[in-house]
Scaffold this motif. Sequence first.
Motif, PDB file in Angstrom:
ATOM      1  N   PHE A  86       1.123  -1.595  -0.192  1.00 57.55           N
ATOM      2  CA  PHE A  86      -0.121  -0.027  -0.079  1.00 57.55           C
ATOM      3  C   PHE A  86       0.989   1.333  -0.321  1.00 57.55           C
ATOM      4  N   PHE A  87       1.698   1.995   0.919  1.00 54.98           N
ATOM      5  CA  PHE A  87       2.867   2.484   0.785  1.00 54.98           C
ATOM      6  C   PHE A  87       3.485   2.000  -0.310  1.00 54.98           C
ATOM      7  N   GLY A  88       4.244   1.450  -1.161  1.00 55.30           N
ATOM      8  CA  GLY A  88       4.860   1.365  -2.133  1.00 55.30           C
ATOM      9  C   GLY A  88       4.225   1.496  -2.899  1.00 55.30           C
ATOM     10  N   PHE A  89       2.588   1.913  -3.043  1.00 56.50           N
ATOM     11  CA  PHE A  89       2.017   2.516  -4.402  1.00 56.50           C
ATOM     12  C   PHE A  89       2.697   4.234  -4.307  1.00 56.50           C
ATOM     13  N   PHE A  90       2.343   4.795  -3.133  1.00 59.64           N
ATOM     14  CA  PHE A  90       2.610   6.154  -3.179  1.00 59.64           C
ATOM     15  C   PHE A  90       3.891   6.809  -2.745  1.00 59.64           C
ATOM     16  N   LEU A  91       4.374   5.604  -2.500  1.00 57.43           N
ATOM     17  CA  LEU A  91       6.038   5.597  -2.723  1.00 57.43           C
ATOM     18  C   LEU A  91       6.607   6.139  -1.210  1.00 57.43           C
ATOM     19  N   MET A  92       5.512   5.910  -0.150  1.00 57.07           N
ATOM     20  CA  MET A  92       5.395   6.884   1.226  1.00 57.07           C
ATOM     21  C   MET A  92       6.599   6.089   1.694  1.00 57.07           C
ATOM     22  N   PRO A  93       8.145   6.300   2.174  1.00 54.68           N
ATOM     23  CA  PRO A  93       8.837   5.705   3.489  1.00 54.68           C
ATOM     24  C   PRO A  93       8.438   4.768   4.591  1.00 54.68           C
ATOM     25  N   GLN A  94       8.468   3.698   4.037  1.00 55.81           N
ATOM     26  CA  GLN A  94       8.259   2.942   6.029  1.00 55.81           C
ATOM     27  C   GLN A  94       9.476   2.261   6.194  1.00 55.81           C
ATOM     28  N   VAL A  95       9.679   2.420   7.908  1.00 50.82           N
ATOM     29  CA  VAL A  95      10.848   1.697   8.020  1.00 50.82           C
ATOM     30  C   VAL A  95      10.207   1.326   9.499  1.00 50.82           C
ATOM     31  N   SER A  96      10.401  -0.438   9.097  1.00 54.03           N
ATOM     32  CA  SER A  96       9.886  -1.466   9.957  1.00 54.03           C
ATOM     33  C   SER A  96      11.050  -1.855  11.238  1.00 54.03           C
ATOM     34  N   TYR A  97      10.617  -1.976  12.155  1.00 58.45           N
ATOM     35  CA  TYR A  97      11.824  -2.523  13.992  1.00 58.45           C
ATOM     36  C   TYR A  97      11.574  -3.784  14.146  1.00 58.45           C
ATOM     37  N   GLY A  98      10.561  -5.050  12.804  1.00 56.54           N
ATOM     38  CA  GLY A  98      10.626  -5.985  13.503  1.00 56.54           C
ATOM     39  C   GLY A  98      10.285  -6.839  12.394  1.00 56.54           C
ATOM     40  N   ALA A  99       9.503  -6.396  11.576  1.00 56.00           N
ATOM     41  CA  ALA A  99       9.505  -7.420  10.103  1.00 56.00           C
ATOM     42  C   ALA A  99      10.746  -7.925   9.329  1.00 56.00           C
ATOM     43  N   SER A 100      10.646  -9.515   9.323  1.00 57.36           N
ATOM     44  CA  SER A 100      12.291  -9.730   8.864  1.00 57.36           C
ATOM     45  C   SER A 100      11.962 -10.224   7.630  1.00 57.36           C
ATOM     46  N   VAL A 101      11.040 -10.788   7.209  1.00 57.07           N
ATOM     47  CA  VAL A 101      10.753 -12.258   6.037  1.00 57.07           C
ATOM     48  C   VAL A 101      12.205 -11.432   4.908  1.00 57.07           C
ATOM     49  N   ASP A 102      12.515 -12.235   4.321  1.00 58.19           N
ATOM     50  CA  ASP A 102      13.760 -12.005   3.131  1.00 58.19           C
ATOM     51  C   ASP A 102      12.903 -11.378   2.251  1.00 58.19           C
ATOM     52  N   LEU A 103      11.645 -11.763   1.844  1.00 54.21           N
ATOM     53  CA  LEU A 103      10.863 -11.006   0.844  1.00 54.21           C
ATOM     54  C   LEU A 103      10.637  -9.904  -0.068  1.00 54.21           C
ATOM     55  N   LEU A 104      10.592  -9.346   1.577  1.00 54.02           N
ATOM     56  CA  LEU A 104      10.562  -7.421   1.800  1.00 54.02           C
ATOM     57  C   LEU A 104      11.255  -7.062   1.367  1.00 54.02           C
ATOM     58  N   SER A 105      12.625  -7.309   1.193  1.00 53.67           N
ATOM     59  CA  SER A 105      14.013  -6.832   0.538  1.00 53.67           C
ATOM     60  C   SER A 105      13.065  -7.263  -0.786  1.00 53.67           C
ATOM     61  N   ASN A 106      12.721  -7.446  -2.146  1.00 56.62           N
ATOM     62  CA  ASN A 106      12.201  -6.892  -3.093  1.00 56.62           C
ATOM     63  C   ASN A 106      12.220  -5.561  -3.404  1.00 56.62           C
ATOM     64  N   GLU A 130      11.144  -4.280  -6.539  1.00 57.45           N
ATOM     65  CA  GLU A 130      10.126  -4.057  -7.392  1.00 57.45           C
ATOM     66  C   GLU A 130       8.904  -4.358  -6.407  1.00 57.45           C
ATOM     67  N   THR A 131       8.840  -5.186  -5.410  1.00 59.78           N
ATOM     68  CA  THR A 131       7.524  -5.331  -4.732  1.00 59.78           C
ATOM     69  C   THR A 131       6.768  -4.300  -3.567  1.00 59.78           C
ATOM     70  N   PHE A 132       8.439  -3.908  -3.000  1.00 56.13           N
ATOM     71  CA  PHE A 132       8.104  -3.264  -2.285  1.00 56.13           C
ATOM     72  C   PHE A 132       9.462  -1.858  -2.320  1.00 56.13           C
ATOM     73  N   PRO A 133       9.367  -1.028  -3.429  1.00 55.47           N
ATOM     74  CA  PRO A 133       9.691  -0.266  -3.551  1.00 55.47           C
ATOM     75  C   PRO A 133      10.153   0.866  -1.499  1.00 55.47           C
ATOM     76  N   SER A 134       9.700   1.228  -0.767  1.00 54.48           N
ATOM     77  CA  SER A 134      10.035   2.513  -0.683  1.00 54.48           C
ATOM     78  C   SER A 134       9.701   1.568   0.723  1.00 54.48           C
ATOM     79  N   PHE A 135      10.091  -0.417   1.166  1.00 58.39           N
ATOM     80  CA  PHE A 135       9.965  -0.706   2.747  1.00 58.39           C
ATOM     81  C   PHE A 135      11.877  -0.483   2.691  1.00 58.39           C
ATOM     82  N   PHE A 136      11.885  -0.073   4.223  1.00 59.71           N
ATOM     83  CA  PHE A 136      12.729  -0.341   4.776  1.00 59.71           C
ATOM     84  C   PHE A 136      12.912  -0.579   6.574  1.00 59.71           C
ATOM     85  N   ARG A 137      14.124  -0.962   6.658  1.00 58.34           N
ATOM     86  CA  ARG A 137      13.411  -1.703   8.332  1.00 58.34           C
ATOM     87  C   ARG A 137      15.085  -1.628   8.858  1.00 58.34           C
ATOM     88  N   THR A 138      15.053  -1.333  10.421  1.00 63.03           N
ATOM     89  CA  THR A 138      16.299  -1.847  11.359  1.00 63.03           C
ATOM     90  C   THR A 138      16.414  -2.668  11.658  1.00 63.03           C
TER      91      THR A 138
END
Length: 851
Positions: A154-174, A176-184
């Motif tokens: 959802f946030f990726g459609f709007f290119l809204m930066p999203q920084v997760s502090y716990g989501a660790s699934v490796d697929l989130l590093s894709n 193309e699917t999650f262009p605005s996803f980051f994690r600490t």
Amino acid sequence: MSGLALLGLTALLGLGAGAPLCLSRQLRMQGDYVIGGLFPLGSTEDTELGNRTQPNTTKCTRFSSHGLIWALAVKMAVEEINRGSTLLPGLRLGYDLFDTCSEPVVAMKPSLMFMAKAGGHDVAAYCDYTRYQPRVLAVIGPHSSELAFVTGKFFGFFLMPQVSYGASVDLLSNRETFPSFFRTVPSDRVQVTAVVELLQELQWSWVAALGSDDAYGRQGLRLFSSLASAQGICIAHEGLVPPHPPHVQPGAMLGLLSHVSRAGVQVVVLFSSAHAARTLFSYSIHCGLSPKVWVASEAWLTSDLVMTLPGMAQVGTVLGFLQRGTPMPAFASYVQTRLALAADPAFCASLDAEQPGLDEHVLGPRCPQCDHITLENLSASLLHPQTFAAYAAVYGIAQALHNTLLCTASGCPVREPVRPWQLLENMYNLSFRAHDQALRFDTSGNVDMHYDLKLWVWQDQTPELRTVGTFDGHLQLLSSQMWWHTPSNEKPVSQCSRRCKKGQVRRVKGFHSCCYDCVDCKAGSYLRNPEDLFCTPCDQDKWSPARSLHCFPRRPRFLAWEEPAVLLLLALLGLTLGLVLAALGLFVRHRDSPLVLASGGLRACFGLACLGLVCLSVLLFPGRPGRASCLAQQPLLHLPLTGCLSTLLLQAVEIFTESELPPSWAGQLRGHLQGPWAWLAMLFAMLVEVALCAWYLVAFPPEVVTDWQVLPTEALVHCRVRSWVSFGLVHATNVMLASLCFLGTFLVQTRPGCYNGARGLTFAMLAYFVTWISFVPLFANVHLAYQPAVQMGASLLCALGILVTFHLPRCYLLLWRPECNTPEFFLGGSPGGARGRDGRGDEEETQRKNE
């Protein structure tokens, strides 16, 4: 600060007396730029979402201390940045934090609110959102991968930066699917790599792998299966656990546990959400599954849902990797301060004046449970490692905003408000600092952080987490700190088959590479690497014993001079040659005696000389073979033997003529058997043998070869016979001479009172035939390494047999029976006739007759 200190402060402040707090109203603060937050402040009842028929408000009834601690960490970071003058001088950050109830349905409502147009509650539809300014600049959270899959797209459609502090699934590093996803927090790939290395270090190669039936569990299970298989770890059973009790079928859950039990594994890797883990362990405790080692994923390793489950101490050993958090000493006092202020009516009244309206008419109460907590509820969560991850997420966003605004120490230039997509451009490969720790987002939005290996150690009713290892790309175990559920605290063994010993390879049986039989590497092969499935053959110039780890150079082998068999044959050679030379010397000395003349005279001496050469020819067989020795062996053996046998054949013909033919015929033939004709006959026989030997050497010359296979540890160097037919034909002349000699003397009748020379020749030929007929099967069946010794022995025994049966009896008469050395005894005539055998006697007799 410890839980005891917090409890003491609770008593001092009067918290926990039942007075409601205003902590839920501290989850929002206005600012020039607002950061949205998604936190699991509560959770829903297990049956509520399953019975939902209308898109109405979902109530979060349970309280999660972890979620509130993470929200307070974000609040603390924002206040630190606002007080400081380094990152955003002259600007003020705000925050807007909401509860997700750990459910995607609940998380979507605040996500829509974040994307609403600034100052409103609606998400407008546009063809181009480049100029769109939503309520928040970036979003921190959510904590779980399951929620991040929903909000990330959802946030990726709007290119809204999203920084997760716990989501660790490796697929989130894709990207193309999650262009605005980051994690600490690190990706699950790092955690799974650490788990695989742990299994390897503890030699657990036969495990069961279970995962929750959601995006987090399926992705983690798939990643673990691929990495574990690549490292030779076999998964005996793989299964999925329903994440919520309403979806659990008791039969399926019991079947899953039955498969784990029948697999015979002692280690289970559980990559699951906390809800699914609680469900699994509930059934496990109920059905009495034997204690095992449970390798936990980070999602349930520290979950209160699992830790507080009754009977949990009976499941066995629980250990797993937990992100190493950075100590935050000031955070405990900050939480105390926030709770103290939340209990102050004056402070709560000021919040209402500063922040009118919390959008509760749209989203409902933010966290009603937060207003009825005590410090005791939070003390156990203060040191949670994800607290720093939530704290660091704020500093990452602030640093990106600092770079976007081109801020300096004096301030930030005035410009139109930054939009989320503009902030996103500066977050890729961003380096920033949080609590004096350097962090960096890579191109996939991940940070490089280390793990601690935690072990559950039970204290009363709840376990404490003991650090028993670290992982920073390489695993380091603290073996002395380990504790196992086994009776004698021995490390459990989880292997389908025992480890093979040195020099053994695995012969896989069935479908799993970990189930195998150990097979010894045979002689001539070795085990190059412990993980090889096949033995490696040695090079032809090397050898190895059975179950060897390397090969050894082959030592050249040939019939050496110092071998016992050769020494014995050399002793026989000395004896035979000594007897031959003694007989030859005796015959030469008595060359004019009737005995020597009856034996052939000079021909007998020549035969003895040839017999001596036969003995000497055996010296070509010992020692390292060379081309010259291989070529000379057969000719130098058979040519002298031909010379010896030809003299004996002439002796046999003379005896046959004298005994079996009429006197008139005998007188005529005698002249042709003596003198030059006899020597010509001998020469002819030797020329025939020379021709056969020449043909043998030209057409099929023997060659020096090195045989690498015939001996187990040595390389046999020998003369190879290229044609056995030609080898046999070399013997043809001698066989023919011996056969004629035997036939000429076998039935001869000796005159009474005369020496029986035919008998000696007969036995000499018998000795020849017995020797060489025995040689054929012995030579064909003896080991190739000893064939030269057999040929040496045959040659010496043949020479010795001829010498003993024909020549030595005559030597005996010469030495000890001289009275028998008369013409009458050997020639059967007058004393004057004793000279007739060498040709001169006949001439003298003819002259006397003429006179």
